[in-house]
Design a protein around this motif. Structure first.
Motif, PDB file in Angstrom:
ATOM      1  N   ASP A   1      47.419  35.400  79.910  1.00 28.84           N
ATOM      2  CA  ASP A   1      47.234  36.206  81.100  1.00 28.84           C
ATOM      3  C   ASP A   1      46.205  37.320  80.946  1.00 28.84           C
ATOM      4  N   ASN A   2      45.739  37.552  79.729  1.00 31.84           N
ATOM      5  CA  ASN A   2      44.676  38.537  79.538  1.00 31.84           C
ATOM      6  C   ASN A   2      43.587  37.920  78.661  1.00 31.84           C
ATOM      7  N   ALA A   3      43.335  36.641  78.912  1.00 31.30           N
ATOM      8  CA  ALA A   3      42.427  35.848  78.077  1.00 31.30           C
ATOM      9  C   ALA A   3      41.009  36.406  78.029  1.00 31.30           C
ATOM     10  N   ALA A   4      40.538  36.998  79.102  1.00 27.44           N
ATOM     11  CA  ALA A   4      39.160  37.511  79.125  1.00 27.44           C
ATOM     12  C   ALA A   4      38.963  38.595  78.066  1.00 27.44           C
ATOM     13  N   VAL A   5      39.910  39.500  77.946  1.00 26.64           N
ATOM     14  CA  VAL A   5      39.773  40.573  76.958  1.00 26.64           C
ATOM     15  C   VAL A   5      40.070  40.048  75.557  1.00 26.64           C
ATOM     16  N   GLU A   6      41.043  39.166  75.441  1.00 29.42           N
ATOM     17  CA  GLU A   6      41.339  38.566  74.134  1.00 29.42           C
ATOM     18  C   GLU A   6      40.117  37.818  73.610  1.00 29.42           C
ATOM     19  N   THR A   7      39.399  37.134  74.477  1.00 22.94           N
ATOM     20  CA  THR A   7      38.186  36.422  74.089  1.00 22.94           C
ATOM     21  C   THR A   7      37.115  37.396  73.602  1.00 22.94           C
ATOM     22  N   PHE A   8      36.976  38.530  74.285  1.00 22.91           N
ATOM     23  CA  PHE A   8      36.027  39.549  73.848  1.00 22.91           C
ATOM     24  C   PHE A   8      36.373  40.022  72.431  1.00 22.91           C
ATOM     25  N   PHE A   9      37.646  40.350  72.188  1.00 21.82           N
ATOM     26  CA  PHE A   9      38.044  40.832  70.863  1.00 21.82           C
ATOM     27  C   PHE A   9      37.833  39.760  69.795  1.00 21.82           C
ATOM     28  N   LYS A  10      38.101  38.514  70.126  1.00 22.75           N
ATOM     29  CA  LYS A  10      37.890  37.426  69.164  1.00 22.75           C
ATOM     30  C   LYS A  10      36.406  37.334  68.788  1.00 22.75           C
ATOM     31  N   SER A  11      35.532  37.395  69.779  1.00 20.31           N
ATOM     32  CA  SER A  11      34.085  37.345  69.521  1.00 20.31           C
ATOM     33  C   SER A  11      33.629  38.561  68.710  1.00 20.31           C
ATOM     34  N   LEU A  12      34.098  39.738  69.079  1.00 22.34           N
ATOM     35  CA  LEU A  12      33.735  40.956  68.362  1.00 22.34           C
ATOM     36  C   LEU A  12      34.132  40.853  66.893  1.00 22.34           C
ATOM     37  N   LYS A  13      35.351  40.408  66.659  1.00 27.50           N
ATOM     38  CA  LYS A  13      35.829  40.317  65.277  1.00 27.50           C
ATOM     39  C   LYS A  13      35.095  39.230  64.501  1.00 27.50           C
ATOM     40  N   ALA A  14      34.828  38.096  65.124  1.00 29.39           N
ATOM     41  CA  ALA A  14      34.142  37.000  64.434  1.00 29.39           C
ATOM     42  C   ALA A  14      32.692  37.346  64.128  1.00 29.39           C
ATOM     43  N   GLU A  15      32.019  38.007  65.057  1.00 27.90           N
ATOM     44  CA  GLU A  15      30.594  38.268  64.902  1.00 27.90           C
ATOM     45  C   GLU A  15      30.263  39.582  64.203  1.00 27.90           C
ATOM     46  N   ARG A  16      31.140  40.578  64.323  1.00 32.84           N
ATOM     47  CA  ARG A  16      30.789  41.906  63.818  1.00 32.84           C
ATOM     48  C   ARG A  16      31.769  42.506  62.813  1.00 32.84           C
ATOM     49  N   LEU A  17      33.034  42.090  62.849  1.00 32.60           N
ATOM     50  CA  LEU A  17      34.027  42.828  62.067  1.00 32.60           C
ATOM     51  C   LEU A  17      34.583  42.080  60.860  1.00 32.60           C
ATOM     52  N   TRP A  18      34.787  40.773  60.968  1.00 32.03           N
ATOM     53  CA  TRP A  18      35.361  40.030  59.853  1.00 32.03           C
ATOM     54  C   TRP A  18      34.459  40.126  58.644  1.00 32.03           C
ATOM     55  N   ARG A  19      35.058  40.216  57.485  1.00 33.88           N
ATOM     56  CA  ARG A  19      34.373  40.332  56.198  1.00 33.88           C
ATOM     57  C   ARG A  19      33.590  41.639  56.069  1.00 33.88           C
ATOM     58  N   GLN A  20      33.944  42.605  56.848  1.00 39.19           N
ATOM     59  CA  GLN A  20      33.360  43.949  56.741  1.00 39.19           C
ATOM     60  C   GLN A  20      34.405  44.863  56.114  1.00 39.19           C
ATOM     61  N   ASN A  21      33.948  45.780  55.294  1.00 39.45           N
ATOM     62  CA  ASN A  21      34.841  46.777  54.700  1.00 39.45           C
ATOM     63  C   ASN A  21      34.308  48.159  55.024  1.00 39.45           C
ATOM     64  N   TRP A  22      35.169  48.984  55.610  1.00 42.31           N
ATOM     65  CA  TRP A  22      34.789  50.348  55.934  1.00 42.31           C
ATOM     66  C   TRP A  22      35.644  51.319  55.138  1.00 42.31           C
ATOM     67  N   SER A  23      35.013  52.332  54.593  1.00 44.39           N
ATOM     68  CA  SER A  23      35.729  53.358  53.838  1.00 44.39           C
ATOM     69  C   SER A  23      36.491  54.293  54.763  1.00 44.39           C
ATOM     70  N   THR A  24      35.873  54.558  55.922  1.00 48.64           N
ATOM     71  CA  THR A  24      36.478  55.514  56.856  1.00 48.64           C
ATOM     72  C   THR A  24      36.527  54.924  58.271  1.00 48.64           C
ATOM     73  N   ARG A  25      37.371  55.515  59.091  1.00 53.10           N
ATOM     74  CA  ARG A  25      37.419  55.116  60.499  1.00 53.10           C
ATOM     75  C   ARG A  25      36.105  55.455  61.183  1.00 53.10           C
ATOM     76  N   ARG A  26      35.530  56.580  60.822  1.00 54.31           N
ATOM     77  CA  ARG A  26      34.250  56.996  61.426  1.00 54.31           C
ATOM     78  C   ARG A  26      33.152  55.980  61.130  1.00 54.31           C
ATOM     79  N   GLU A  27      33.121  55.484  59.921  1.00 52.93           N
ATOM     80  CA  GLU A  27      32.141  54.472  59.538  1.00 52.93           C
ATOM     81  C   GLU A  27      32.289  53.204  60.388  1.00 52.93           C
ATOM     82  N   ALA A  28      33.515  52.831  60.677  1.00 52.57           N
ATOM     83  CA  ALA A  28      33.766  51.630  61.498  1.00 52.57           C
ATOM     84  C   ALA A  28      33.390  51.871  62.964  1.00 52.57           C
ATOM     85  N   THR A  29      33.379  53.107  63.381  1.00 52.12           N
ATOM     86  CA  THR A  29      33.083  53.445  64.775  1.00 52.12           C
ATOM     87  C   THR A  29      31.593  53.363  65.083  1.00 52.12           C
TER      88      THR A  29
END
Length: 146
Positions: free
Chosen positions: A117-145
């Protein structure tokens, strides 16, 4: 009718004919060495663009409200624009629902236990994580922002 829960007005119809007709929001988490960073977004379902967002180290209603405020400031939607979300307590909170009403937005929430029921936003998060976030390591929250 549970407190803070509203009807699923979109009923799976995530297509929009024009901007500011239907918006959707959700929150996801990003791991850092300091702990979780939470990202709230608002997406216009016409363009599938993020029109509001905010991050925090705590998943509270204020996070969702700040993302909504950004979207409203950017887009100034006419009364009657839908805002769809899951049934999370931040979206069902009195303060969030009051904010929707103040801006003339029509609240819509996913059906109980229906992750599609909220597939549009779930799809956005899946793409964001697959393309930009997975296999990334951040020391701080600010660095991830940034």
């Amino acid at each position: 009718h549970q407190t803070g829960i509203v009807a699923n007005l979109l009923d799976g119809d995530f297509l929009a004919d024009r901007p500011n007709q239907k918006w959707a929001g959700d929150i996801s988490s990003i791991w850092t060495a300091e702990g979780w960073l939470y990202l709230a977004v608002v997406i216009d379902l016409f363009s599938r663009r993020v029109i509001g967002w905010d991050v925090s180290d705590r998943m509270k209603k204020d996070l969702a409200i700040r993302a909504l405020d950004m979207a409203v400031r950017l887009r100034d939607p006419a009364p009657g624009c839908f805002f769809h979300s899951d049934r999370g307590s931040h979206y069902g909170s009195h303060d969030f629902q009051k904010k929707l009403l103040a801006h003339g937005l029509l609240a819509s929430m996913s059906g109980k236990g229906n992750c599609f029921d909220n597939a549009a936003v779930e799809t956005f998060f899946k793409s964001l994580k697959a393309e930009r976030l997975w296999r990334q390591n951040w020391s701080t929250r600010r660095e991830a922002t940034v």
